[in-house]
Design a protein around this motif. Structure first.
Motif: not given
Length: 357
Positions: A102, A113-118, A120, A154
């Motif tokens: 992170p 990482v800032v946004d894990y969804a990006s 996927y 998370t």
């Protein structure tokens, strides 16, 4: 002497599934100490981040030239430039996994990482290609003592969304993290460092008017005595979800004496020995029962469980012999010119000895 039953015992070579070997002069200095710690398999980290397959292969080549008798399991750094196509290329090249930090939680994580969804789509491809996701399990927090616990939702979310993705929660430091990993399915495991089997918050933060030891400062930070005991008992439990990843992180002496000190504890030359010392100390304290520290427990935590999770063999089939011979941890490791100096954890203290068969 506690654990006297292990005097002269032969074990498989240890494996270290999280270690920082750096680059340049520091790499030249510390890579040669891997086998001193009874280890012949490691997963190295690097700054600047390894974000391309070619960079990983080039780094492997440099490490292999310094120490050809060690197996280096290479990984990529999770970064916006990593795509599903990168993952396919990595699998073909024999790369083992992808490491996630992170943004901003530890030393050299500014491009994390800032946004894990990006990511996927990347994780979906990692599931298909059977690559491991190695998680530095912290979130940026006002209180660094809670950063790991804040990350656990998370972990649960990623495991739920990608149940076939093999995930490792790196360097657990808390009882909460241990229980989180236990509660997940068989595709989730964790590493435990050697130094977190010893340290509590007082060691790095200080107590009363005593200043903390900067050479004990790392991230995730050491926490409460109860957390330390949970880690020690878990490491000695024979639970195949938990295995050694030292997170050994060498920093020049001057960087550790700055304010704030660089985050990292250097343990690589004594990886196996420090675990044995911790188990022995646990028996003396009455935290561990000597009869529960078996040869099978040592073989599992020091390498067997990790190799099984990573699905790698020790191709050399090497053995080490352990024993107590009044050996002491070096005060400092430095190159011939004295330009690069690193202070090992528990410097000057007695430790177990390791010999290669």
């Amino acid at each position: 002497m506690p654990l006297e039953k292990f005097q002269g015992v032969e074990l498989p070579a240890s494996a270290d599934f999280h270690v920082h070997l750096r680059d340049g002069a520091m790499m030249e200095l510390v890579t040669g100490t891997i086998r001193q710690g009874g280890v012949n398999t490691v997963m190295p980290n690097l700054v600047p981040p390894v974000t391309t397959v070619q960079h990983a292969l080039d780094y492997w080549d440099k490490l292999h030239k310094i120490e050809p008798n060690v197996t280096f399991l290479m990984s990529l750094y999770l970064h916006p430039s990593i795509t599903p196509e990168t993952i396919i290329e990595a699998k073909r090249a024999g790369i083992t996994g992808v490491k996630s930090y992170p943004a901003g939680v530890t030393t050299n994580s500014s491009v994390g990482v800032v946004d894990y969804a990006s990511f996927y789509p990347v994780f979906e491809e990692m599931e298909r290609q059977d690559l491991i996701l190695n998680l530095h399990g912290e979130l940026p927090s006002v209180d660094i003592s809670t950063a790991e616990q804040d990350f656990l939702p998370t972990l649960f979310s990623l495991h739920h969304r990608f149940p076939r993705l093999r995930i490792i929660l790196e360097h657990c430091t808390s009882a909460a993290a241990i229980e989180a990993v236990k509660s997940c399915g068989s595709t989730v495991a964790a590493t435990i460092t050697a130094h977190h089997l010893y340290l509590i918050k007082d060691d790095w933060a200080g107590k009363d008017e005593r200043a903390g030891d900067p050479f004990c400062f790392c991230k995730p930070v050491a926490k409460t005595p109860e957390d330390r005991l949970a880690l020690l008992r878990t490491a000695a439990s024979g639970n195949l979800k938990f295995f050694l990843g030292t997170d050994s992180a060498p920093h020049p002496v001057q960087k550790k004496r700055e304010e704030p000190p660089a985050a990292g504890v250097f343990t690589q030359p004594y990886a196996t020995q420090l675990v044995l010392d911790a188990f022995e100390q646990g028996c003396v304290e009455g935290v561990l029962k000597e009869e529960s520290v078996t040869r099978e427990v040592l073989e599992g935590f020091l390498g067997g469980f990790g190799r099984a999770f990573y699905r790698v063999e020790d191709e050399r089939k090497e053995k080490i012999t352990i024993g107590k011979r009044d050996e002491r941890i070096m005060q400092v490791l430095k190159d011939a010119e004295g330009a690069t100096e690193v202070v090992p954890f528990r410097r000057g203290q007695r430790t177990w000895s390791v010999a290669w068969k």
